[in-house]
Design a protein around this motif. Structure first.
Motif, PDB file in Angstrom:
ATOM      1  N   GLY A  43       0.666  -1.165  -0.064  1.00  0.00           N
ATOM      2  CA  GLY A  43       0.066   0.067  -0.144  1.00  0.00           C
ATOM      3  C   GLY A  43       0.620   1.312  -0.211  1.00  0.00           C
ATOM      4  O   GLY A  43       1.998   1.118  -0.401  1.00  0.00           O
ATOM      5  N   GLY A  44       0.325   2.421   0.430  1.00  0.00           N
ATOM      6  CA  GLY A  44       0.935   3.596   0.599  1.00  0.00           C
ATOM      7  C   GLY A  44       1.011   4.280  -0.761  1.00  0.00           C
ATOM      8  O   GLY A  44       0.238   3.875  -1.722  1.00  0.00           O
ATOM      9  N   GLY A  45       2.163   5.136  -0.977  1.00  0.00           N
ATOM     10  CA  GLY A  45       1.868   6.024  -2.247  1.00  0.00           C
ATOM     11  C   GLY A  45       2.703   5.342  -3.461  1.00  0.00           C
ATOM     12  O   GLY A  45       2.452   5.499  -4.785  1.00  0.00           O
ATOM     13  N   THR A  46       3.879   4.777  -3.030  1.00  0.00           N
ATOM     14  CA  THR A  46       4.972   4.249  -4.014  1.00  0.00           C
ATOM     15  C   THR A  46       4.485   3.147  -5.068  1.00  0.00           C
ATOM     16  O   THR A  46       4.636   3.573  -6.418  1.00  0.00           O
ATOM     17  CB  THR A  46       6.203   3.779  -3.353  1.00  0.00           C
ATOM     18  N   ASP A  74      -0.941  -5.634   3.620  1.00  0.00           N
ATOM     19  CA  ASP A  74      -1.448  -4.874   4.944  1.00  0.00           C
ATOM     20  C   ASP A  74      -2.505  -3.944   4.525  1.00  0.00           C
ATOM     21  O   ASP A  74      -2.695  -3.661   3.612  1.00  0.00           O
ATOM     22  CB  ASP A  74      -0.378  -4.141   5.891  1.00  0.00           C
ATOM     23  N   ARG A  76      -5.014  -0.722   6.285  1.00  0.00           N
ATOM     24  CA  ARG A  76      -5.273   0.430   7.343  1.00  0.00           C
ATOM     25  C   ARG A  76      -6.588   0.011   8.006  1.00  0.00           C
ATOM     26  O   ARG A  76      -7.554  -0.203   7.135  1.00  0.00           O
ATOM     27  CB  ARG A  76      -5.373   1.929   6.655  1.00  0.00           C
ATOM     28  N   ASN A  86      -5.868   0.828   1.462  1.00  0.00           N
ATOM     29  CA  ASN A  86      -4.966   0.238   0.158  1.00  0.00           C
ATOM     30  C   ASN A  86      -5.763  -0.539  -0.847  1.00  0.00           C
ATOM     31  O   ASN A  86      -5.315  -0.437  -1.972  1.00  0.00           O
ATOM     32  CB  ASN A  86      -4.108  -0.672   0.941  1.00  0.00           C
ATOM     33  N   GLY A 142       6.657  -2.212   0.514  1.00  0.00           N
ATOM     34  CA  GLY A 142       7.044  -0.652   0.573  1.00  0.00           C
ATOM     35  C   GLY A 142       8.080  -0.502   1.830  1.00  0.00           C
ATOM     36  O   GLY A 142       8.384  -1.463   2.621  1.00  0.00           O
ATOM     37  N   LEU A 143       8.577   0.761   1.788  1.00  0.00           N
ATOM     38  CA  LEU A 143       9.830   1.000   2.985  1.00  0.00           C
ATOM     39  C   LEU A 143       9.318   2.543   3.718  1.00  0.00           C
ATOM     40  O   LEU A 143       9.258   3.252   2.896  1.00  0.00           O
ATOM     41  CB  LEU A 143      10.946   1.023   2.630  1.00  0.00           C
ATOM     42  N   HIS A 148       9.783   0.998   8.615  1.00  0.00           N
ATOM     43  CA  HIS A 148       8.844  -0.183   8.822  1.00  0.00           C
ATOM     44  C   HIS A 148       8.618  -0.601   7.302  1.00  0.00           C
ATOM     45  O   HIS A 148       8.776   0.065   6.221  1.00  0.00           O
ATOM     46  CB  HIS A 148       7.417   0.506   9.492  1.00  0.00           C
ATOM     47  N   THR A 149       7.741  -1.753   7.230  1.00  0.00           N
ATOM     48  CA  THR A 149       7.389  -2.246   6.072  1.00  0.00           C
ATOM     49  C   THR A 149       6.084  -3.068   6.322  1.00  0.00           C
ATOM     50  O   THR A 149       5.930  -3.378   7.373  1.00  0.00           O
ATOM     51  CB  THR A 149       8.473  -3.162   5.365  1.00  0.00           C
ATOM     52  N   ALA A 150       5.128  -3.021   5.204  1.00  0.00           N
ATOM     53  CA  ALA A 150       3.848  -3.329   5.401  1.00  0.00           C
ATOM     54  C   ALA A 150       3.242  -2.753   6.787  1.00  0.00           C
ATOM     55  O   ALA A 150       3.401  -1.440   6.693  1.00  0.00           O
ATOM     56  CB  ALA A 150       3.699  -4.977   5.914  1.00  0.00           C
ATOM     57  N   ARG A 178      -3.651  -1.198  12.629  1.00  0.00           N
ATOM     58  CA  ARG A 178      -3.378  -1.603  11.124  1.00  0.00           C
ATOM     59  C   ARG A 178      -3.621  -3.185  11.214  1.00  0.00           C
ATOM     60  O   ARG A 178      -3.604  -3.614  12.154  1.00  0.00           O
ATOM     61  CB  ARG A 178      -1.943  -1.206  10.876  1.00  0.00           C
ATOM     62  N   LYS A 201      13.887   8.619   0.934  1.00  0.00           N
ATOM     63  CA  LYS A 201      14.155   7.532   1.653  1.00  0.00           C
ATOM     64  C   LYS A 201      15.572   7.137   1.395  1.00  0.00           C
ATOM     65  O   LYS A 201      16.075   5.914   1.788  1.00  0.00           O
ATOM     66  CB  LYS A 201      13.442   6.321   0.567  1.00  0.00           C
TER      67      LYS A 201
HETATM   68  C1  6PG Z   1       1.159   1.144   4.159  1.00  0.00           C
HETATM   69  C2  6PG Z   1       2.332   0.257   3.280  1.00  0.00           C
HETATM   70  C3  6PG Z   1       3.644   1.008   3.993  1.00  0.00           C
HETATM   71  C4  6PG Z   1       4.293   1.607   2.924  1.00  0.00           C
HETATM   72  C5  6PG Z   1       5.311   2.435   3.539  1.00  0.00           C
HETATM   73  C6  6PG Z   1       5.668   3.327   2.750  1.00  0.00           C
HETATM   74  O1  6PG Z   1      -0.029   0.353   4.026  1.00  0.00           O
HETATM   75  O2  6PG Z   1       1.175   2.415   4.097  1.00  0.00           O
HETATM   76  O3  6PG Z   1       2.184  -0.919   3.320  1.00  0.00           O
HETATM   77  O4  6PG Z   1       4.237  -0.119   4.669  1.00  0.00           O
HETATM   78  O5  6PG Z   1       4.642   0.703   1.919  1.00  0.00           O
HETATM   79  O6  6PG Z   1       4.401   3.264   4.336  1.00  0.00           O
HETATM   80  O7  6PG Z   1       4.761   4.098   2.308  1.00  0.00           O
HETATM   81  P1  6PG Z   1       5.036   5.252   0.953  1.00  0.00           P
HETATM   82  O8  6PG Z   1       4.958   4.477  -0.579  1.00  0.00           O
HETATM   83  O9  6PG Z   1       3.630   6.155   0.874  1.00  0.00           O
HETATM   84  O10 6PG Z   1       6.051   6.001   1.033  1.00  0.00           O
END
Ligand code: 6PG
Length: 244
Positions: A43-46, A74, A76, A86, A142-143, A148-150, A178, A201
């Motif tokens: 998830g997240g933006g990347t 993962d 939210r 996500n 992601g990171l 953290h990851t996931a 989460r 990063k």
């Molecule tokens: C989430 C992701 C989380 C994400 C990192 C990086 O649910 O947000 O699983 O682990 O990969 O926070 O987030 P960005 O890609 O937004 O920097």
């Protein structure tokens, strides 16, 4: 567990293309060997641009989405239609644009209490991938800037989980729950790809990928899959590495 493969791409466009191509390779191998392909999306933006790229005809010609089962590493703890969800992002960027049966998409039921949501998701993972530690063909990760990851955040109890495959975790600094794969499930994967982009990063990448620092301060360092681990970085994220 093989050693990690670190690939540094010239820019984010080539990062996403290189990652999409690697996904096609892993998909092709999995379908050839076992007839389908199981992936857990991050998830997240990347990853959003990666998902949008996978939705283009260049890639939809290479992937039969009827053979793909999509999970989420993962989630939210928000409703499915919440902007932070996500699975909502992945549907809008990719899944709504490919011919994947709804029955092949497995989302967290965040209308349940956190623990129930996690245990129900673990059941769907087991039913699709087998009771013993299910081996995803690919888990995308992601990171975060804190390593953290996931949803494996620093100093949280989920890091110590050695039995359950999916767990809920209250993230104090966010004041919210989460839901996340745990190390046992992530580390049973045949392939794991970390996708990391941007200069924000670069510090954390240097900390984590600097082999001289053999501590395990960051949750992402606990990702040591049975299968192949890939780090896909653009040169901005890699700018702090000795070769970056
Ligand atoms: C989430 C992701 C989380 C994400 C990192 C990086 O649910 O947000 O699983 O682990 O990969 O926070 O987030 P960005 O890609 O937004 O920097």
């Amino acid at each position: 567990m093989g050693d990690k493969i670190v690939k540094i791409f010239e820019d984010s466009v080539s990062l996403y293309k290189g990652t999409a191509d690697k996904i096609v390779d892993i998909y092709t191998e999995a379908v050839k060997n076992i007839g389908d392909f199981t992936i857990a999306l991050s998830g997240g933006g990347t990853p959003k641009k990666l998902y949008e790229l996978l939705a283009t005809s260049h890639y939809t010609d290479k992937i039969d989405w009827n053979k793909v089962k999509v999970f989420f590493g993962d989630e939210r703890y928000v409703p499915r239609d919440h902007p932070d969800n996500n699975s909502k992002m992945a549907r809008e960027a990719l899944l709504n644009h490919v011919s994947i049966p709804e029955s092949n998409i497995f989302v967290f039921d965040t209308s349940l209490p956190p623990q129930k949501s996690a245990s129900e998701y673990a059941k769907s993972v087991k039913s699709e991938l087998g009771e013993n530690y299910p081996h995803f063909d690919l888990i995308l990760l992601g990171l975060g800037g804190d390593g953290h990851t996931a949803s494996l955040f620093p100093w949280t109890p989920i890091l110590k989980e050695s039995k359950k495959m999916v767990k809920q975790v209250f993230v104090r600094k966010m004041g919210t729950y989460r839901l996340s794969f745990t190390y046992p499930l992530i580390n049973a994967a045949n392939n794991v790809i970390f996708l990391v982009s941007g200069s924000s990063k670069s510090d954390i990448i240097s900390e984590i990928l600097d082999d001289s620092a053999n501590d395990n301060r960051y949750p992402a360092q606990g990702v040591q899959p049975l299968g192949q681990l890939y780090w896909h970085l653009d040169r901005y994220a890699a700018s702090g590495l000795p070769t970056g």
